[in-house]
Design a protein around this motif. Structure first.
Motif, PDB file in Angstrom:
ATOM      1  N   LEU A 139       0.806  -1.213   0.000  1.00  0.00           N
ATOM      2  CA  LEU A 139       0.000   0.000   0.000  1.00  0.00           C
ATOM      3  C   LEU A 139       0.843   1.269   0.000  1.00  0.00           C
ATOM      4  O   LEU A 139       0.433   2.303  -0.495  1.00  0.00           O
ATOM      5  CB  LEU A 139      -0.935   0.025   1.209  1.00  0.00           C
ATOM      6  CG  LEU A 139      -1.971  -1.099   1.271  1.00  0.00           C
ATOM      7  CD1 LEU A 139      -2.760  -1.029   2.575  1.00  0.00           C
ATOM      8  CD2 LEU A 139      -2.912  -1.006   0.074  1.00  0.00           C
ATOM      9  N   PHE A 140       2.021   1.191   0.591  1.00  0.00           N
ATOM     10  CA  PHE A 140       2.904   2.346   0.724  1.00  0.00           C
ATOM     11  C   PHE A 140       4.251   1.985   0.115  1.00  0.00           C
ATOM     12  O   PHE A 140       4.741   0.872   0.318  1.00  0.00           O
ATOM     13  CB  PHE A 140       3.072   2.716   2.201  1.00  0.00           C
ATOM     14  CG  PHE A 140       3.926   3.923   2.434  1.00  0.00           C
ATOM     15  CD1 PHE A 140       3.406   5.193   2.270  1.00  0.00           C
ATOM     16  CD2 PHE A 140       5.253   3.786   2.800  1.00  0.00           C
ATOM     17  CE1 PHE A 140       4.200   6.319   2.467  1.00  0.00           C
ATOM     18  CE2 PHE A 140       6.050   4.895   3.006  1.00  0.00           C
ATOM     19  CZ  PHE A 140       5.512   6.165   2.841  1.00  0.00           C
ATOM     20  N   PRO A 141       4.886   2.899  -0.635  1.00  0.00           N
ATOM     21  CA  PRO A 141       6.176   2.585  -1.260  1.00  0.00           C
ATOM     22  C   PRO A 141       7.317   2.539  -0.245  1.00  0.00           C
ATOM     23  O   PRO A 141       8.252   3.346  -0.276  1.00  0.00           O
ATOM     24  CB  PRO A 141       6.347   3.707  -2.285  1.00  0.00           C
ATOM     25  CG  PRO A 141       5.572   4.846  -1.730  1.00  0.00           C
ATOM     26  CD  PRO A 141       4.408   4.236  -0.998  1.00  0.00           C
ATOM     27  N   LEU A 142       7.243   1.581   0.660  1.00  0.00           N
ATOM     28  CA  LEU A 142       8.218   1.442   1.743  1.00  0.00           C
ATOM     29  C   LEU A 142       9.624   1.196   1.204  1.00  0.00           C
ATOM     30  O   LEU A 142      10.599   1.739   1.729  1.00  0.00           O
ATOM     31  CB  LEU A 142       7.800   0.312   2.687  1.00  0.00           C
ATOM     32  CG  LEU A 142       8.636   0.102   3.933  1.00  0.00           C
ATOM     33  CD1 LEU A 142       8.615   1.350   4.807  1.00  0.00           C
ATOM     34  CD2 LEU A 142       8.132  -1.111   4.708  1.00  0.00           C
ATOM     35  N   GLY A 143       9.736   0.400   0.154  1.00  0.00           N
ATOM     36  CA  GLY A 143      11.052   0.119  -0.420  1.00  0.00           C
ATOM     37  C   GLY A 143      11.746   1.376  -0.895  1.00  0.00           C
ATOM     38  O   GLY A 143      12.926   1.588  -0.620  1.00  0.00           O
ATOM     39  N   THR A 144      11.010   2.226  -1.595  1.00  0.00           N
ATOM     40  CA  THR A 144      11.587   3.481  -2.091  1.00  0.00           C
ATOM     41  C   THR A 144      11.970   4.392  -0.939  1.00  0.00           C
ATOM     42  O   THR A 144      13.041   5.009  -0.950  1.00  0.00           O
ATOM     43  CB  THR A 144      10.588   4.188  -3.030  1.00  0.00           C
ATOM     44  OG1 THR A 144      10.301   3.314  -4.115  1.00  0.00           O
ATOM     45  CG2 THR A 144      11.159   5.484  -3.560  1.00  0.00           C
ATOM     46  N   LEU A 145      11.115   4.461   0.065  1.00  0.00           N
ATOM     47  CA  LEU A 145      11.422   5.289   1.232  1.00  0.00           C
ATOM     48  C   LEU A 145      12.693   4.803   1.920  1.00  0.00           C
ATOM     49  O   LEU A 145      13.592   5.602   2.222  1.00  0.00           O
ATOM     50  CB  LEU A 145      10.251   5.280   2.215  1.00  0.00           C
ATOM     51  CG  LEU A 145      10.467   6.054   3.517  1.00  0.00           C
ATOM     52  CD1 LEU A 145      10.644   7.542   3.227  1.00  0.00           C
ATOM     53  CD2 LEU A 145       9.319   5.824   4.469  1.00  0.00           C
ATOM     54  N   VAL A 146      12.803   3.517   2.147  1.00  0.00           N
ATOM     55  CA  VAL A 146      13.979   2.961   2.820  1.00  0.00           C
ATOM     56  C   VAL A 146      15.234   3.172   1.985  1.00  0.00           C
ATOM     57  O   VAL A 146      16.289   3.555   2.503  1.00  0.00           O
ATOM     58  CB  VAL A 146      13.764   1.465   3.155  1.00  0.00           C
ATOM     59  CG1 VAL A 146      15.059   0.794   3.574  1.00  0.00           C
ATOM     60  CG2 VAL A 146      12.707   1.316   4.240  1.00  0.00           C
ATOM     61  N   VAL A 147      15.129   2.953   0.682  1.00  0.00           N
ATOM     62  CA  VAL A 147      16.281   3.154  -0.199  1.00  0.00           C
ATOM     63  C   VAL A 147      16.722   4.616  -0.182  1.00  0.00           C
ATOM     64  O   VAL A 147      17.910   4.918  -0.057  1.00  0.00           O
ATOM     65  CB  VAL A 147      15.936   2.677  -1.634  1.00  0.00           C
ATOM     66  CG1 VAL A 147      16.905   3.230  -2.649  1.00  0.00           C
ATOM     67  CG2 VAL A 147      15.917   1.160  -1.691  1.00  0.00           C
ATOM     68  N   ASN A 148      15.773   5.542  -0.281  1.00  0.00           N
ATOM     69  CA  ASN A 148      16.128   6.964  -0.314  1.00  0.00           C
ATOM     70  C   ASN A 148      16.717   7.444   1.003  1.00  0.00           C
ATOM     71  O   ASN A 148      17.709   8.169   1.020  1.00  0.00           O
ATOM     72  CB  ASN A 148      14.913   7.803  -0.693  1.00  0.00           C
ATOM     73  CG  ASN A 148      14.581   7.705  -2.160  1.00  0.00           C
ATOM     74  OD1 ASN A 148      15.428   7.370  -2.972  1.00  0.00           O
ATOM     75  ND2 ASN A 148      13.347   7.979  -2.502  1.00  0.00           N
ATOM     76  N   VAL A 149      16.129   7.048   2.112  1.00  0.00           N
ATOM     77  CA  VAL A 149      16.635   7.488   3.417  1.00  0.00           C
ATOM     78  C   VAL A 149      17.982   6.832   3.723  1.00  0.00           C
ATOM     79  O   VAL A 149      18.925   7.501   4.151  1.00  0.00           O
ATOM     80  CB  VAL A 149      15.601   7.220   4.531  1.00  0.00           C
ATOM     81  CG1 VAL A 149      16.194   7.500   5.902  1.00  0.00           C
ATOM     82  CG2 VAL A 149      14.356   8.060   4.304  1.00  0.00           C
ATOM     83  N   SER A 150      18.094   5.536   3.486  1.00  0.00           N
ATOM     84  CA  SER A 150      19.369   4.862   3.761  1.00  0.00           C
ATOM     85  C   SER A 150      20.458   5.362   2.812  1.00  0.00           C
ATOM     86  O   SER A 150      21.608   5.532   3.221  1.00  0.00           O
ATOM     87  CB  SER A 150      19.222   3.340   3.671  1.00  0.00           C
ATOM     88  OG  SER A 150      18.895   2.935   2.363  1.00  0.00           O
ATOM     89  N   GLY A 151      20.102   5.628   1.564  1.00  0.00           N
ATOM     90  CA  GLY A 151      21.075   6.181   0.623  1.00  0.00           C
ATOM     91  C   GLY A 151      21.559   7.554   1.048  1.00  0.00           C
ATOM     92  O   GLY A 151      22.740   7.863   0.939  1.00  0.00           O
ATOM     93  N   SER A 152      20.644   8.375   1.559  1.00  0.00           N
ATOM     94  CA  SER A 152      21.023   9.701   2.052  1.00  0.00           C
ATOM     95  C   SER A 152      21.951   9.584   3.253  1.00  0.00           C
ATOM     96  O   SER A 152      22.957  10.294   3.353  1.00  0.00           O
ATOM     97  CB  SER A 152      19.777  10.506   2.430  1.00  0.00           C
ATOM     98  OG  SER A 152      18.985  10.750   1.295  1.00  0.00           O
ATOM     99  N   PHE A 153      21.615   8.690   4.161  1.00  0.00           N
ATOM    100  CA  PHE A 153      22.465   8.459   5.331  1.00  0.00           C
ATOM    101  C   PHE A 153      23.859   7.992   4.894  1.00  0.00           C
ATOM    102  O   PHE A 153      24.877   8.527   5.346  1.00  0.00           O
ATOM    103  CB  PHE A 153      21.830   7.422   6.264  1.00  0.00           C
ATOM    104  CG  PHE A 153      22.781   6.930   7.316  1.00  0.00           C
ATOM    105  CD1 PHE A 153      23.035   7.693   8.440  1.00  0.00           C
ATOM    106  CD2 PHE A 153      23.432   5.716   7.170  1.00  0.00           C
ATOM    107  CE1 PHE A 153      23.928   7.249   9.408  1.00  0.00           C
ATOM    108  CE2 PHE A 153      24.324   5.269   8.125  1.00  0.00           C
ATOM    109  CZ  PHE A 153      24.573   6.029   9.253  1.00  0.00           C
TER     110      PHE A 153
END
Length: 125
Positions: free
Chosen positions: A31-45
């Motif tokens: 329902l929510f693009p959790l994969g994209t969120l995790v990839v973007n936040v972890s990539g930023s970190f």
């Protein structure tokens, strides 16, 4: 030639990592693009961590930086680069430009996406 190979190999690894992480998290939430969120936040970190090591210490060589920052993280997520560049503007005291970068990137990114969808539908659907 070595630099291109490092960026290319890093890009390959980053793309595969993104695919695996997103695929794993798609099993958790559809329902929510959790994969994209995790990839973007972890990539930023990871980009922040890596660039601090690269610019404030000698722990990361220029070739490692090419492989990791431009290749791997550039392919894993371009969002991390966008956030890093916005942060650089903030650190330079360019608050207005940082805000403009955030606003225009989000606005025109969404508009570009919508335009692409619209054009594809007109031409091919």
């Amino acid at each position: 030639m070595l630099k291109l190979m490092l960026v290319g190999l890093g890009g390959f690894c980053g793309a595969v990592a993104r695919y695996l992480v997103s695929g794993l998290l798609l099993k958790v939430s559809t329902l929510f693009p959790l994969g994209t969120l995790v990839v973007n936040v972890s990539g930023s970190f990871l980009l922040g961590f890596l660039m601090a090591l690269a610019t404030e210490t000698l722990a990361i060589s220029p070739n490692e930086r090419l492989f990791l920052a431009i290749g791997f993280l550039g392919s894993f997520t371009t969002f991390s680069t966008f956030i890093y560049e916005t942060n650089s503007l903030l650190e330079e005291g360019e608050f207005f430009l940082a805000g403009v970068n955030l606003f225009l990137s989000l606005l025109f990114g969404l508009l570009g996406l919508r335009l692409g969808i619209w054009l594809a539908r007109i031409l091919f659907l």
